[in-house]
Design a protein around this motif. Structure first.
Motif, mmCIF file in Angstrom:
data_model
loop_
_atom_site.group_PDB
_atom_site.id
_atom_site.type_symbol
_atom_site.label_atom_id
_atom_site.label_comp_id
_atom_site.label_asym_id
_atom_site.label_seq_id
_atom_site.Cartn_x
_atom_site.Cartn_y
_atom_site.Cartn_z
ATOM 1 N N UNK A 33 0.842 -1.187 0.000
ATOM 2 C CA UNK A 33 0.000 0.000 0.000
ATOM 3 C C UNK A 33 0.878 1.237 0.000
ATOM 4 N N UNK A 34 0.501 2.252 -0.753
ATOM 5 C CA UNK A 34 1.340 3.437 -0.912
ATOM 6 C C UNK A 34 0.502 4.703 -0.831
ATOM 7 N N UNK A 35 0.983 5.668 -0.037
ATOM 8 C CA UNK A 35 0.359 6.987 0.067
ATOM 9 C C UNK A 35 1.474 8.012 0.242
ATOM 10 N N UNK A 36 1.136 9.284 0.134
ATOM 11 C CA UNK A 36 2.150 10.327 0.282
ATOM 12 C C UNK A 36 1.496 11.650 0.629
ATOM 13 N N UNK A 76 -3.466 0.396 2.123
ATOM 14 C CA UNK A 76 -2.927 1.729 1.838
ATOM 15 C C UNK A 76 -3.064 2.635 3.058
ATOM 16 N N UNK A 77 -1.968 3.250 3.511
ATOM 17 C CA UNK A 77 -2.069 4.183 4.647
ATOM 18 C C UNK A 77 -2.914 5.395 4.288
ATOM 19 N N UNK A 78 -3.519 5.994 5.310
ATOM 20 C CA UNK A 78 -4.313 7.207 5.141
ATOM 21 C C UNK A 78 -3.721 8.289 6.041
ATOM 22 N N UNK A 86 -2.763 6.505 9.386
ATOM 23 C CA UNK A 86 -3.594 5.393 9.834
ATOM 24 C C UNK A 86 -3.414 4.213 8.896
ATOM 25 N N UNK A 87 -3.162 3.035 9.470
ATOM 26 C CA UNK A 87 -2.961 1.840 8.652
ATOM 27 C C UNK A 87 -3.416 0.620 9.445
ATOM 28 N N UNK A 130 -8.289 0.902 2.931
ATOM 29 C CA UNK A 130 -7.988 2.065 3.767
ATOM 30 C C UNK A 130 -9.276 2.701 4.255
ATOM 31 N N UNK A 131 -9.268 3.329 5.419
ATOM 32 C CA UNK A 131 -10.479 3.971 5.942
ATOM 33 C C UNK A 131 -10.743 5.315 5.285
ATOM 34 N N UNK A 132 -11.936 5.823 5.506
ATOM 35 C CA UNK A 132 -12.353 7.125 4.982
ATOM 36 C C UNK A 132 -12.502 8.093 6.152
ATOM 37 N N UNK A 133 -11.861 9.250 6.052
ATOM 38 C CA UNK A 133 -11.980 10.307 7.066
ATOM 39 C C UNK A 133 -13.020 11.313 6.604
#
Length: 372
Positions: A33-36, A76-78, A86-87, A130-133
């Motif tokens: 999982x990839x985020x930035x 995927x981290x959030x 968050x992961x 991944x969660x939704x904020x």
């Protein structure tokens, strides 16, 4: 080709399920999982979650500091508006954790690791989506078939669900919202709407194929969903009533990417589509680079980047012309991500974990390989 693609993907998912049951934390079981954000890339890759400095490609921290075979990270981290990462774990420990990048300590082995701002331990299965904020709420779906709603502002270090909503099925995609409802998709051939305030299930619409990607809210106010029935569906967000929008050549795996009134998506036979939501038609014939497409496209200025299973990234212009943009190798199932001025690519099956490119496709820094 199709049989090979199905075999590879199902084998990867089977391996992920087995590793989660056994608690083995080995890299390469399935894609990362990839985020930035503007400063760092966040890579969830097997036993660790890594933060990588976008300026030079160096490791900023990893979590956990010491390997724990009960933790396996692929979701995927959030990154939240207040900077928490968050992961969720797909290992025997089914925790959802919020990491605080401003609270980092160094252990005896000189490994830097962030503190957990909070953890959530009520889920009974793997975290794939991944969660939704949404404002001060977190909507998180787990493979146990539940949607968990958490309060992000309650000050608790061990979170308790405000509401645990039984949905059923395998929930592997990030929820979507229109501000009034939260929309979920399921591998059990369903799209579901939940009221964002009362948490009531408003409708549960069965479709012909499994849905591995998220629903996308178009500029016309309609939901668009791709499925394993090789179908792009249009769904009324208020009623759940659906109708076909486009018949694809093969299974649609990823979440379509919206740019203006155009949806971009690929299928597992390697076809790439540009669908106009205003006209209800393709902008042109599908483009077919060189392999199956499971990652979502990335809009880059006036063009689109698409990653293929072959380990290549192609640049497609709006008039449908494609060219090779980069080729890190391995297989690419993870969606490329924009971080600052860079494009980040995380292949599977390569020595390096993360590649960074300038917008012209030139390599920005040496590919990231964790030390020790």
């Amino acid at each position: 080709m199709r049989k090979k693609v199905l075999f590879v993907i199902m084998a990867l998912f089977a391996a992920a399920l087995l590793s989660g049951c056994a608690g083995g934390a080995v890299r390469g079981v399935t894609w990362p999982g990839l985020a930035a954000d503007d400063n760092a890339a966040y890579l969830a890759d097997g036993p660790s979650v890594y933060a990588i400095n976008l300026k030079d490609g160096k490791e900023l921290w990893r979590y956990p500091a010491d390997r724990d075979n009960n933790l396996v990270f692929y979701s995927t981290p959030v990154v939240t508006p207040d900077g928490l990462v968050i992961v969720g774990s797909s290992g025997k420990n089914h925790s959802l954790v919020a990491l605080n990048p401003t609270d980092v300590t160094q252990n005896a082995n000189n490994t830097k690791s962030p503190a957990a701002a909070w953890t959530f331990n009520e889920a009974k299965d793997q975290w794939v989506a991944p969660p939704l904020v949404v404002d001060d709420k977190l909507f998180a779906v787990n493979s146990d078939g539940y949607l968990y709603v958490l309060n992000l502002q309650d000050g608790q270090s061990t979170k308790k669900a405000v509401k645990a909503i039984r949905i059923g099925g395998r929930l592997w995609a990030k929820p979507t919202t229109d501000g009034e409802r939260v929309f979920l998709t399921s591998l059990d051939h369903s799209v579901i709407a939940v009221d964002i305030e009362t948490y009531e299930v408003l409708w549960n619409e069965e479709i012909e194929g499994a849905v591995a990607g998220s629903a996308v809210l178009g500029p016309d106010g309609i939901l668009y969903v791709g499925s394993f029935a090789s179908q792009l569906e249009k769904i009324d967000p208020a009623s759940g009533k659906r109708e076909p929008a486009l018949k694809a050549e093969y299974w649609i795996w990823s979440t379509p990417t919206l740019d203006g009134d155009t949806l971009y998506f690929g299928d597992l036979d390697g076809n790439f589509y540009s669908f106009n939501t205003s006209t209800g038609k393709l902008n042109g014939p599908p483009v077919k680079p060189d392999g199956p497409i499971t990652a979502s496209p990335l809009v880059l200025g006036d063009s689109i980047l698409i990653a293929t299973e072959s380990g290549a990234v192609y640049q497609v212009s709006q008039d449908g012309q494609s060219k090779l943009w980069s080729q890190p190798g391995g297989q690419i199932y993870t969606t490329p991500v924009k971080g600052g001025d860079l494009v980040l690519v995380a292949p599977l099956g390569t020595e390096a974990y993360l590649y960074a490119y300038s917008e012209d496709g030139s390599q920005a820094w040496q590919p990231f390989i964790p030390q020790n």
